[in-house]
Design a protein around this motif. Structure first.
Motif, PDB file in Angstrom:
ATOM      1  N   ASP A   1       0.840  -1.191   0.000  1.00 45.81           N
ATOM      2  CA  ASP A   1       0.000   0.000   0.000  1.00 45.81           C
ATOM      3  C   ASP A   1       0.877   1.245   0.000  1.00 45.81           C
ATOM      4  O   ASP A   1       1.641   1.465   0.937  1.00 45.81           O
ATOM      5  CB  ASP A   1      -0.897  -0.013   1.229  1.00 45.81           C
ATOM      6  N   PRO A   2       0.760   2.083  -1.032  1.00 48.08           N
ATOM      7  CA  PRO A   2       1.616   3.267  -1.110  1.00 48.08           C
ATOM      8  C   PRO A   2       1.100   4.458  -0.286  1.00 48.08           C
ATOM      9  O   PRO A   2       1.704   5.518  -0.304  1.00 48.08           O
ATOM     10  CB  PRO A   2       1.609   3.600  -2.594  1.00 48.08           C
ATOM     11  N   ALA A   3       0.009   4.273   0.453  1.00 50.55           N
ATOM     12  CA  ALA A   3      -0.562   5.379   1.229  1.00 50.55           C
ATOM     13  C   ALA A   3       0.465   5.888   2.236  1.00 50.55           C
ATOM     14  O   ALA A   3       1.104   5.112   2.945  1.00 50.55           O
ATOM     15  CB  ALA A   3      -1.826   4.928   1.944  1.00 50.55           C
ATOM     16  N   GLY A   4       0.615   7.207   2.288  1.00 53.89           N
ATOM     17  CA  GLY A   4       1.520   7.812   3.248  1.00 53.89           C
ATOM     18  C   GLY A   4       2.971   7.891   2.801  1.00 53.89           C
ATOM     19  O   GLY A   4       3.812   8.419   3.516  1.00 53.89           O
ATOM     20  N   CYS A   5       3.275   7.366   1.649  1.00 51.30           N
ATOM     21  CA  CYS A   5       4.651   7.408   1.151  1.00 51.30           C
ATOM     22  C   CYS A   5       4.626   7.963  -0.267  1.00 51.30           C
ATOM     23  O   CYS A   5       4.180   7.286  -1.204  1.00 51.30           O
ATOM     24  CB  CYS A   5       5.270   6.011   1.183  1.00 51.30           C
ATOM     25  N   ARG A   6       5.098   9.183  -0.423  1.00 52.20           N
ATOM     26  CA  ARG A   6       5.042   9.840  -1.725  1.00 52.20           C
ATOM     27  C   ARG A   6       5.827   9.092  -2.799  1.00 52.20           C
ATOM     28  O   ARG A   6       5.386   8.980  -3.932  1.00 52.20           O
ATOM     29  CB  ARG A   6       5.568  11.261  -1.623  1.00 52.20           C
ATOM     30  N   SER A   7       7.013   8.619  -2.460  1.00 46.20           N
ATOM     31  CA  SER A   7       7.817   7.935  -3.479  1.00 46.20           C
ATOM     32  C   SER A   7       7.157   6.628  -3.908  1.00 46.20           C
ATOM     33  O   SER A   7       7.205   6.268  -5.078  1.00 46.20           O
ATOM     34  CB  SER A   7       9.246   7.677  -2.971  1.00 46.20           C
ATOM     35  N   ALA A   8       6.507   5.930  -2.960  1.00 52.53           N
ATOM     36  CA  ALA A   8       5.798   4.692  -3.321  1.00 52.53           C
ATOM     37  C   ALA A   8       4.596   5.000  -4.194  1.00 52.53           C
ATOM     38  O   ALA A   8       4.305   4.279  -5.161  1.00 52.53           O
ATOM     39  CB  ALA A   8       5.378   3.937  -2.063  1.00 52.53           C
ATOM     40  N   ALA A   9       3.896   6.090  -3.884  1.00 53.91           N
ATOM     41  CA  ALA A   9       2.742   6.481  -4.693  1.00 53.91           C
ATOM     42  C   ALA A   9       3.182   6.880  -6.096  1.00 53.91           C
ATOM     43  O   ALA A   9       2.547   6.513  -7.092  1.00 53.91           O
ATOM     44  CB  ALA A   9       1.995   7.633  -4.021  1.00 53.91           C
ATOM     45  N   ALA A  10       4.297   7.610  -6.190  1.00 53.15           N
ATOM     46  CA  ALA A  10       4.819   8.011  -7.503  1.00 53.15           C
ATOM     47  C   ALA A  10       5.278   6.788  -8.286  1.00 53.15           C
ATOM     48  O   ALA A  10       5.037   6.691  -9.496  1.00 53.15           O
ATOM     49  CB  ALA A  10       5.978   8.986  -7.329  1.00 53.15           C
ATOM     50  N   GLN A  11       5.905   5.850  -7.594  1.00 59.85           N
ATOM     51  CA  GLN A  11       6.378   4.625  -8.260  1.00 59.85           C
ATOM     52  C   GLN A  11       5.196   3.819  -8.780  1.00 59.85           C
ATOM     53  O   GLN A  11       5.230   3.291  -9.879  1.00 59.85           O
ATOM     54  CB  GLN A  11       7.225   3.798  -7.281  1.00 59.85           C
ATOM     55  N   LYS A  12       4.115   3.738  -7.995  1.00 56.89           N
ATOM     56  CA  LYS A  12       2.930   3.004  -8.435  1.00 56.89           C
ATOM     57  C   LYS A  12       2.307   3.676  -9.664  1.00 56.89           C
ATOM     58  O   LYS A  12       1.903   3.005 -10.608  1.00 56.89           O
ATOM     59  CB  LYS A  12       1.902   2.909  -7.314  1.00 56.89           C
ATOM     60  N   GLU A  13       2.252   5.011  -9.647  1.00 52.26           N
ATOM     61  CA  GLU A  13       1.705   5.760 -10.787  1.00 52.26           C
ATOM     62  C   GLU A  13       2.545   5.520 -12.042  1.00 52.26           C
ATOM     63  O   GLU A  13       2.017   5.312 -13.137  1.00 52.26           O
ATOM     64  CB  GLU A  13       1.665   7.242 -10.453  1.00 52.26           C
ATOM     65  N   LEU A  14       3.852   5.535 -11.870  1.00 51.53           N
ATOM     66  CA  LEU A  14       4.748   5.279 -12.991  1.00 51.53           C
ATOM     67  C   LEU A  14       4.559   3.861 -13.534  1.00 51.53           C
ATOM     68  O   LEU A  14       4.495   3.643 -14.742  1.00 51.53           O
ATOM     69  CB  LEU A  14       6.205   5.484 -12.558  1.00 51.53           C
ATOM     70  N   TYR A  15       4.445   2.902 -12.613  1.00 50.66           N
ATOM     71  CA  TYR A  15       4.216   1.503 -13.013  1.00 50.66           C
ATOM     72  C   TYR A  15       2.939   1.384 -13.841  1.00 50.66           C
ATOM     73  O   TYR A  15       2.942   0.761 -14.904  1.00 50.66           O
ATOM     74  CB  TYR A  15       4.135   0.607 -11.776  1.00 50.66           C
ATOM     75  N   GLU A  16       1.851   1.965 -13.367  1.00 61.48           N
ATOM     76  CA  GLU A  16       0.573   1.883 -14.092  1.00 61.48           C
ATOM     77  C   GLU A  16       0.693   2.509 -15.473  1.00 61.48           C
ATOM     78  O   GLU A  16       0.164   1.982 -16.453  1.00 61.48           O
ATOM     79  CB  GLU A  16      -0.547   2.561 -13.292  1.00 61.48           C
ATOM     80  N   SER A  17       1.396   3.633 -15.565  1.00 61.23           N
ATOM     81  CA  SER A  17       1.588   4.316 -16.838  1.00 61.23           C
ATOM     82  C   SER A  17       2.349   3.433 -17.827  1.00 61.23           C
ATOM     83  O   SER A  17       1.945   3.268 -18.979  1.00 61.23           O
ATOM     84  CB  SER A  17       2.326   5.629 -16.599  1.00 61.23           C
ATOM     85  N   TRP A  18       3.461   2.862 -17.371  1.00 60.93           N
ATOM     86  CA  TRP A  18       4.271   2.024 -18.266  1.00 60.93           C
ATOM     87  C   TRP A  18       3.574   0.718 -18.612  1.00 60.93           C
ATOM     88  O   TRP A  18       3.707   0.217 -19.723  1.00 60.93           O
ATOM     89  CB  TRP A  18       5.642   1.762 -17.655  1.00 60.93           C
ATOM     90  N   LYS A  19       2.830   0.177 -17.684  1.00 61.05           N
ATOM     91  CA  LYS A  19       2.080  -1.055 -17.959  1.00 61.05           C
ATOM     92  C   LYS A  19       1.071  -0.803 -19.081  1.00 61.05           C
ATOM     93  O   LYS A  19       0.971  -1.586 -20.029  1.00 61.05           O
ATOM     94  CB  LYS A  19       1.367  -1.523 -16.695  1.00 61.05           C
ATOM     95  N   LYS A  20       0.372   0.319 -18.988  1.00 60.99           N
ATOM     96  CA  LYS A  20      -0.603   0.662 -20.028  1.00 60.99           C
ATOM     97  C   LYS A  20       0.096   0.909 -21.358  1.00 60.99           C
ATOM     98  O   LYS A  20      -0.319   0.404 -22.404  1.00 60.99           O
ATOM     99  CB  LYS A  20      -1.390   1.905 -19.604  1.00 60.99           C
ATOM    100  N   TYR A  21       1.175   1.694 -21.339  1.00 64.91           N
ATOM    101  CA  TYR A  21       1.883   2.040 -22.573  1.00 64.91           C
ATOM    102  C   TYR A  21       2.461   0.796 -23.252  1.00 64.91           C
ATOM    103  O   TYR A  21       2.286   0.595 -24.458  1.00 64.91           O
ATOM    104  CB  TYR A  21       2.990   3.053 -22.277  1.00 64.91           C
ATOM    105  N   ALA A  22       3.137  -0.056 -22.481  1.00 61.48           N
ATOM    106  CA  ALA A  22       3.729  -1.268 -23.060  1.00 61.48           C
ATOM    107  C   ALA A  22       2.647  -2.204 -23.587  1.00 61.48           C
ATOM    108  O   ALA A  22       2.830  -2.855 -24.623  1.00 61.48           O
ATOM    109  CB  ALA A  22       4.601  -1.982 -22.023  1.00 61.48           C
TER     110      ALA A  22
END
Length: 153
Positions: free
Chosen positions: A80-101
């Protein structure tokens, strides 16, 4: 996708060889030649070259699929990335690349299929093939960049 995986995919594609199409017509300035812009009865196309090109593009799907699997496995331990900005940003990046790929993978499948069909059925006009390619372009527009943008925060 890791850089070494990309290099491996390119090496494998190069090892399969390149597809080649030969276009031949008589020079327009020689007797019996074809006037500029006219159709020549001497135009030749190697159907196997089209099919091979299509198979090569379609074959890129497996490498992208492996990269998506690796990406997903690497994401599995995040939690759960709640409360951790870098984890939330990493999750957002992951979702973006997963969709793009995923979209790139589908694009390879569609374009590869189109090339293979062109190899099997060269009776289509240039306009019909261009229309199909334009349809792919419209369907698979590149996504807008996501990183580094503020979201009204």
């Amino acid at each position: 996708m890791a850089w070494d995986e990309w290099e491996q995919i390119k090496t494998e594609a190069a090892a399969r060889g390149s597809a080649r199409t030969d276009l031949e017509q008589l020079p327009s300035d020689e007797p019996g030649g074809t006037p500029a812009g006219a159709v020549s009865g001497e135009l030749r196309s190697d159907k196997r070259a089209w099919v091979t090109a299509g198979e090569g593009v379609t074959g890129l799907k497996s490498g992208i699929g492996k990269a998506l699997t690796t990406l997903e496995e690497g994401q599995a331990g995040l939690g759960d990335p709640a409360g951790c900005r870098s984890a939330a940003a990493q999750k957002e990046l992951y979702e973006s690349w997963k969709k793009y790929a995923g979209e790139v993978r589908r694009r390879c499948e569609a374009l590869g299929g189109l090339l293979e069909r062109a190899g099997h059925d060269l009776s289509k006009s240039d306009a019909a093939v261009k229309e199909e390619l334009d349809g792919l372009t419209a369907r698979y527009r590149d996504t807008a960049p996501v990183g580094g943008q503020t979201k009204g925060k």
